[in-house]
Design a protein around this motif. Sequence first.
Motif, PDB file in Angstrom:
ATOM      1  N   ASN A 416       0.821  -1.203   0.000  1.00 43.14           N
ATOM      2  CA  ASN A 416       0.000   0.000   0.000  1.00 43.14           C
ATOM      3  C   ASN A 416       0.859   1.259   0.000  1.00 43.14           C
ATOM      4  OD1 ASN A 416      -2.706  -0.994  -0.017  1.00 43.14           O
ATOM      5  ND2 ASN A 416      -2.329  -1.808   2.030  1.00 43.14           N
ATOM      6  N   VAL A 417       1.974   1.209   0.715  1.00 45.21           N
ATOM      7  CA  VAL A 417       2.917   2.330   0.717  1.00 45.21           C
ATOM      8  C   VAL A 417       3.355   2.608  -0.713  1.00 45.21           C
ATOM      9  CG1 VAL A 417       5.264   2.974   1.355  1.00 45.21           C
ATOM     10  CG2 VAL A 417       3.752   1.961   3.057  1.00 45.21           C
ATOM     11  N   GLN A 418       3.635   1.511  -1.431  1.00 45.07           N
ATOM     12  CA  GLN A 418       4.130   1.630  -2.784  1.00 45.07           C
ATOM     13  C   GLN A 418       3.104   2.219  -3.728  1.00 45.07           C
ATOM     14  OE1 GLN A 418       6.288  -1.782  -3.369  1.00 45.07           O
ATOM     15  NE2 GLN A 418       6.041  -1.722  -5.576  1.00 45.07           N
ATOM     16  N   LYS A 419       1.843   1.845  -3.509  1.00 46.35           N
ATOM     17  CA  LYS A 419       0.784   2.398  -4.351  1.00 46.35           C
ATOM     18  C   LYS A 419       0.736   3.904  -4.207  1.00 46.35           C
ATOM     19  CE  LYS A 419      -2.265  -1.619  -4.029  1.00 46.35           C
ATOM     20  NZ  LYS A 419      -3.506  -2.075  -3.376  1.00 46.35           N
ATOM     21  N   VAL A 420       0.901   4.384  -2.996  1.00 43.70           N
ATOM     22  CA  VAL A 420       0.889   5.827  -2.763  1.00 43.70           C
ATOM     23  C   VAL A 420       2.055   6.476  -3.503  1.00 43.70           C
ATOM     24  CG1 VAL A 420       1.105   7.634  -1.019  1.00 43.70           C
ATOM     25  CG2 VAL A 420      -0.225   5.577  -0.521  1.00 43.70           C
ATOM     26  N   LEU A 421       3.219   5.852  -3.387  1.00 48.82           N
ATOM     27  CA  LEU A 421       4.426   6.405  -4.013  1.00 48.82           C
ATOM     28  C   LEU A 421       4.274   6.483  -5.535  1.00 48.82           C
ATOM     29  CD1 LEU A 421       7.445   7.212  -3.730  1.00 48.82           C
ATOM     30  CD2 LEU A 421       8.006   4.808  -3.879  1.00 48.82           C
ATOM     31  N   VAL A 422       3.852   5.382  -6.144  1.00 47.92           N
ATOM     32  CA  VAL A 422       3.739   5.338  -7.596  1.00 47.92           C
ATOM     33  C   VAL A 422       2.583   6.226  -8.057  1.00 47.92           C
ATOM     34  CG1 VAL A 422       3.334   3.864  -9.577  1.00 47.92           C
ATOM     35  CG2 VAL A 422       4.732   3.054  -7.692  1.00 47.92           C
ATOM     36  N   GLY A 423       1.472   6.132  -7.344  1.00 54.26           N
ATOM     37  CA  GLY A 423       0.290   6.908  -7.722  1.00 54.26           C
ATOM     38  C   GLY A 423       0.583   8.391  -7.747  1.00 54.26           C
ATOM     39  N   ARG A 424       1.344   8.862  -6.798  1.00 45.30           N
ATOM     40  CA  ARG A 424       1.641  10.285  -6.721  1.00 45.30           C
ATOM     41  C   ARG A 424       2.464  10.739  -7.931  1.00 45.30           C
ATOM     42  NH1 ARG A 424       5.629  11.871  -2.150  1.00 45.30           N
ATOM     43  NH2 ARG A 424       7.061  10.978  -3.638  1.00 45.30           N
ATOM     44  N   GLU A 425       3.458   9.945  -8.305  1.00 44.53           N
ATOM     45  CA  GLU A 425       4.314  10.347  -9.426  1.00 44.53           C
ATOM     46  C   GLU A 425       3.548  10.336 -10.731  1.00 44.53           C
ATOM     47  OE1 GLU A 425       7.285  11.600  -9.001  1.00 44.53           O
ATOM     48  OE2 GLU A 425       6.999  11.272  -6.861  1.00 44.53           O
ATOM     49  N   ILE A 426       2.716   9.303 -10.905  1.00 48.24           N
ATOM     50  CA  ILE A 426       1.973   9.196 -12.148  1.00 48.24           C
ATOM     51  C   ILE A 426       0.947  10.318 -12.248  1.00 48.24           C
ATOM     52  CG2 ILE A 426       0.272   7.782 -13.348  1.00 48.24           C
ATOM     53  CD1 ILE A 426       1.842   5.346 -12.513  1.00 48.24           C
ATOM     54  N   ALA A 427       0.408  10.725 -11.105  1.00 40.87           N
ATOM     55  CA  ALA A 427      -0.669  11.709 -11.108  1.00 40.87           C
ATOM     56  C   ALA A 427      -0.186  13.105 -11.467  1.00 40.87           C
ATOM     57  CB  ALA A 427      -1.339  11.734  -9.737  1.00 40.87           C
ATOM     58  N   SER A 428       1.131  13.325 -11.503  1.00 47.06           N
ATOM     59  CA  SER A 428       1.583  14.694 -11.654  1.00 47.06           C
ATOM     60  C   SER A 428       1.748  15.117 -13.111  1.00 47.06           C
ATOM     61  CB  SER A 428       2.900  14.874 -10.901  1.00 47.06           C
ATOM     62  OG  SER A 428       3.826  13.922 -11.359  1.00 47.06           O
ATOM     63  N   ALA A 429       1.067  14.426 -14.027  1.00 50.74           N
ATOM     64  CA  ALA A 429       1.037  14.791 -15.447  1.00 50.74           C
ATOM     65  C   ALA A 429       2.428  15.013 -16.023  1.00 50.74           C
ATOM     66  CB  ALA A 429       0.183  16.035 -15.653  1.00 50.74           C
ATOM     67  N   PRO A 430       3.237  13.968 -16.070  1.00 53.24           N
ATOM     68  CA  PRO A 430       4.600  14.128 -16.569  1.00 53.24           C
ATOM     69  C   PRO A 430       4.674  14.092 -18.092  1.00 53.24           C
ATOM     70  CG  PRO A 430       4.253  11.868 -15.891  1.00 53.24           C
ATOM     71  CD  PRO A 430       2.965  12.587 -15.653  1.00 53.24           C
ATOM     72  N   ALA A 431       5.827  14.455 -18.651  1.00 53.51           N
ATOM     73  CA  ALA A 431       6.091  14.290 -20.075  1.00 53.51           C
ATOM     74  C   ALA A 431       7.039  13.113 -20.274  1.00 53.51           C
ATOM     75  CB  ALA A 431       6.706  15.560 -20.648  1.00 53.51           C
ATOM     76  N   LEU A 432       7.863  12.862 -19.258  1.00 51.31           N
ATOM     77  CA  LEU A 432       8.736  11.686 -19.264  1.00 51.31           C
ATOM     78  C   LEU A 432       8.575  11.036 -17.892  1.00 51.31           C
ATOM     79  CD1 LEU A 432      11.108   9.892 -20.302  1.00 51.31           C
ATOM     80  CD2 LEU A 432      12.650  11.576 -19.334  1.00 51.31           C
ATOM     81  N   LEU A 433       8.090   9.813 -17.893  1.00 51.00           N
ATOM     82  CA  LEU A 433       7.847   9.136 -16.617  1.00 51.00           C
ATOM     83  C   LEU A 433       8.791   7.950 -16.498  1.00 51.00           C
ATOM     84  CD1 LEU A 433       6.107   8.678 -14.063  1.00 51.00           C
ATOM     85  CD2 LEU A 433       4.650   7.228 -15.461  1.00 51.00           C
ATOM     86  N   MET A 434       9.580   7.966 -15.433  1.00 50.52           N
ATOM     87  CA  MET A 434      10.471   6.835 -15.207  1.00 50.52           C
ATOM     88  C   MET A 434       9.974   6.082 -13.985  1.00 50.52           C
ATOM     89  SD  MET A 434      14.167   8.569 -15.881  1.00 50.52           S
ATOM     90  CE  MET A 434      13.932  10.009 -14.860  1.00 50.52           C
ATOM     91  N   ALA A 435       9.592   4.833 -14.177  1.00 49.85           N
ATOM     92  CA  ALA A 435       9.080   4.033 -13.062  1.00 49.85           C
ATOM     93  C   ALA A 435       9.996   2.840 -12.871  1.00 49.85           C
ATOM     94  CB  ALA A 435       7.661   3.577 -13.356  1.00 49.85           C
ATOM     95  N   ALA A 436      10.658   2.785 -11.741  1.00 46.32           N
ATOM     96  CA  ALA A 436      11.554   1.664 -11.475  1.00 46.32           C
ATOM     97  C   ALA A 436      10.894   0.740 -10.474  1.00 46.32           C
ATOM     98  CB  ALA A 436      12.885   2.165 -10.943  1.00 46.32           C
ATOM     99  N   TYR A 437      10.737  -0.492 -10.865  1.00 37.59           N
ATOM    100  CA  TYR A 437      10.134  -1.525 -10.010  1.00 37.59           C
ATOM    101  C   TYR A 437       8.805  -1.080  -9.400  1.00 37.59           C
ATOM    102  CZ  TYR A 437      15.102  -2.561 -10.263  1.00 37.59           C
ATOM    103  OH  TYR A 437      16.383  -2.749 -10.700  1.00 37.59           O
ATOM    104  N   PRO A 438       7.903  -0.456 -10.164  1.00 33.98           N
ATOM    105  CA  PRO A 438       6.690   0.067  -9.538  1.00 33.98           C
ATOM    106  C   PRO A 438       5.786  -1.026  -8.985  1.00 33.98           C
ATOM    107  CG  PRO A 438       6.484   0.194 -11.914  1.00 33.98           C
ATOM    108  CD  PRO A 438       7.891  -0.246 -11.624  1.00 33.98           C
ATOM    109  N   VAL A 439       5.951  -2.256  -9.446  1.00 33.54           N
ATOM    110  CA  VAL A 439       5.063  -3.303  -8.946  1.00 33.54           C
ATOM    111  C   VAL A 439       5.794  -4.251  -7.994  1.00 33.54           C
ATOM    112  CG1 VAL A 439       3.595  -3.238 -10.980  1.00 33.54           C
ATOM    113  CG2 VAL A 439       5.507  -4.832 -10.909  1.00 33.54           C
ATOM    114  N   ARG A 440       7.010  -3.862  -7.602  1.00 32.42           N
ATOM    115  CA  ARG A 440       7.782  -4.737  -6.708  1.00 32.42           C
ATOM    116  C   ARG A 440       6.964  -5.061  -5.459  1.00 32.42           C
ATOM    117  NH1 ARG A 440      13.577  -2.716  -5.319  1.00 32.42           N
ATOM    118  NH2 ARG A 440      14.397  -4.320  -6.670  1.00 32.42           N
ATOM    119  N   GLY A 441       6.742  -6.322  -5.235  1.00 34.86           N
ATOM    120  CA  GLY A 441       6.038  -6.741  -4.030  1.00 34.86           C
ATOM    121  C   GLY A 441       4.536  -6.531  -4.063  1.00 34.86           C
TER     122      GLY A 441
END
Lengths: 527, 317
Positions: A416-441
Amino acid sequence: MAQPEELTFFALELKGISKAFGTIRANSNVDLELRHGEILALLGENGSGKTTLMNMVAGIYYPDDGQIFVDGEEVVIRSPKDAYKHKIGMIHQHFKLVDLFTAAENIVLGVNDGSRYDIREVNERVRELCVRYGFNIDPKEKIHEMSVSQKQTVEILKVLYRGAEILILDEPTAVLTPQETANLFSVLRNMKKDGKSIIIITHKLHEVLSISDRVAVLRKGEHIATVETSQTTEGMLTEMMVGKKITLNIDRTEPHDTVERLRVEGLCGVNADGLTALDDVSFTAYGGEILGIAGIAGSGQRELLEAIAGIYGPTAGTVTYRDPKDGAEVNLRKKTPLQIRELGVRLSFVPEDRLGMGLVGSMDITDNVMLRSYRSGRLMLLNRQDPKKLAEEIVKELEVATPSLRTPVRRLSGGNVQKVLVGREIASAPALLMAAYPVRGLDINSSYAIYNLLNQQKERGVAVIFVGEDLDVLLALCDRIMVLNSGRVTGIVDARTVTKEDVGYLMTKSHDGAAKEGFISEGGGEK
Amino acid sequence: MKILEFLLNAMAIGVTFLYGSTGEIITEKAGHLNLGIPGIMGVGAASGCAMLHVLVKANSLPPWLIVVLTVLATLAGGALMGLIYSFLAVTLRSNQNVTGLAMTIFGTGVTKYVFSLLQKDDAIYIRALPHFRFPFGNSTSSLQYCGILVFLGIAIAIAASVILMKTRIGLHLRAVGENPATADAAGINVTLYKYVATVIGSAVAAVGGLFYVMDYAGSPEAYLTIEAMGWLSVALVIFSLWRPYISIFGSFVFGALFILGSYLPSFGFTISMAASNLIKTLPYVVTVIVLIITSIRNRRENQPPASLGVSYFREDR
């Protein structure tokens, strides 16, 4: 009772175990049996209560209700010491090792068998254990000099040294490469042959099928069923785990209107120990496609992403970014991390320690979302309304299990911690999104929610760089895959046509041999 | 002979720091930054002197017994302060920095109060007390500072080093300070270790206060400057890289630098009062230099215990 005695009793039996944290029920009325000399897989999604249940057996938590039997006798386990007394040892997902101590010092820590403390004797006994089960560890080496799999080995040795007959491993393969996983499994089989009873917590189905004798499935804190591994299939287990059938296909659309967004040329860099981390890395990322990065853990993924985000200083090379607003080319190496963020570059890195980077454990979800927006708002006052709305969205979209938005994130489970972390980055309307291990665990449902979010970003014309561990996911989700191998790019392949074996070869081949002809092909992108 | 006197004096004042820093190292090895050391040294001196006051008035005990009882009273005073600190910082998990500073403020106040009572009453008793000299300590004037507490201090520092590095208790204590969650999982009673280490550490540090007042200064008025000795002891912990055996050498260096200002004139250098006071800050300067060097070299072994200053709560994630 004609059966021999050791068959009469289970090695470990749990009856009606319940545990609640605040208002969240982690386990309710769980029954579980572990036979002598078997490997039992404990399967379940994130937050299904697997670790909590085992922590009660290991003495980390104390159950609110229920009974624990060892060899048919009811026992009370109030501390890890009690657990060891009943020959139960747990290997935690987050290693409990003192970095500054040697392997042997860690292994003997807490052991008080009345004998005089002599570290040389301990070293000797550890060496004996290594020979017996096939470990490769120097007892005198310090933990902070070890690799992750070596640290895990020390954890296992620790438990064996204390004479444990029941071993519990909490997601032991999460941090291992396929090769290391194979080694671990052969060690587990050795221990089983030696008469040890083993519980392995996991959510990887193929591992369950390859190592376990029986599978116990937990869902939302309840015990669903225990089945013989030989009489089950991935489909059946998945159904028990999630309660409904999950389509294992990730929707992948053809990239369209791709434009060059990021060009990396000749990037070189060293890590904290002065060793080569990046060696002449060059590639191009396009808006509207997902570029996957594959590689064994520690092949330079982290340094590469951090170099683009401006956190890490490479020694050579260029990072050129094409601003989507005006098409101007920007040299990111001359920008500060803040300026790079403002250009629309977003990095969401999920480290092994999820709280270590990106989130503040003692702050609630809204405050953590605000960490990315605190500069907006009028005058000196913060704008709390928008972050709160966003936090609500993240909780709803990604099904974050939390008592409230005001709960400190460190009280949430890892996934759940991770969902918050990934969700926040994705939500910020990026032009280049780098997601490292977003589904780890993460469990399957949450993983898919993240894949969908990444695909949505791709549709919006975002250039997505996805660093993954699971090759199947990389092959199903990405448009192109770049393979890193000890800091070098060993290939950029079309994810639609490449095979798993090919990627695996690129990940592991040694640098001495010339690159296998025909593997390196620039695909996707230009279409 | 001036040089010899200087060195002996450096060693004597150094022993004050040695007690303080050995006590603080024991506490810090359990992960507790006890900034109450200056207050604890004050309380140690106060409780020792109060006991002395009572005993001398009774005037019937043999001198060695007076010394033993006085030291015991000092240990008890320090232990009590350590117990208060442990209750606040371990059991109630209050912030360690705040708690430590509060202990210093509280301890300094208690010290001043107790000594003012003693002085108002009959300070003459205290001045007339037997000093804690080693039996042959008074045979020549230049060795006058070799009191028994000097040897005790060095012995405690050596013993602390051996216990920390060579015994199971030491291994467990270091584990508690490095990674309490790991120690807990290994079945070590983290709370007990934290309490015992803090209490013992505080008691050891308290003896430094008694030594400073009764042995080094030889006058109760010295209580006014104990706090400064306490802070120097805390700095010495950093200088010693959390190793008691380095502390033995470090205390001598600190002592020499601390008194250098007052000896320069007798070595033939003329300096102003201000310069002499400035020289007293040299121990802090070398501590900063040590910090810079260890930070540059960045060896894990030379860093403070990893969980220093962090409260531990088992079910916290």
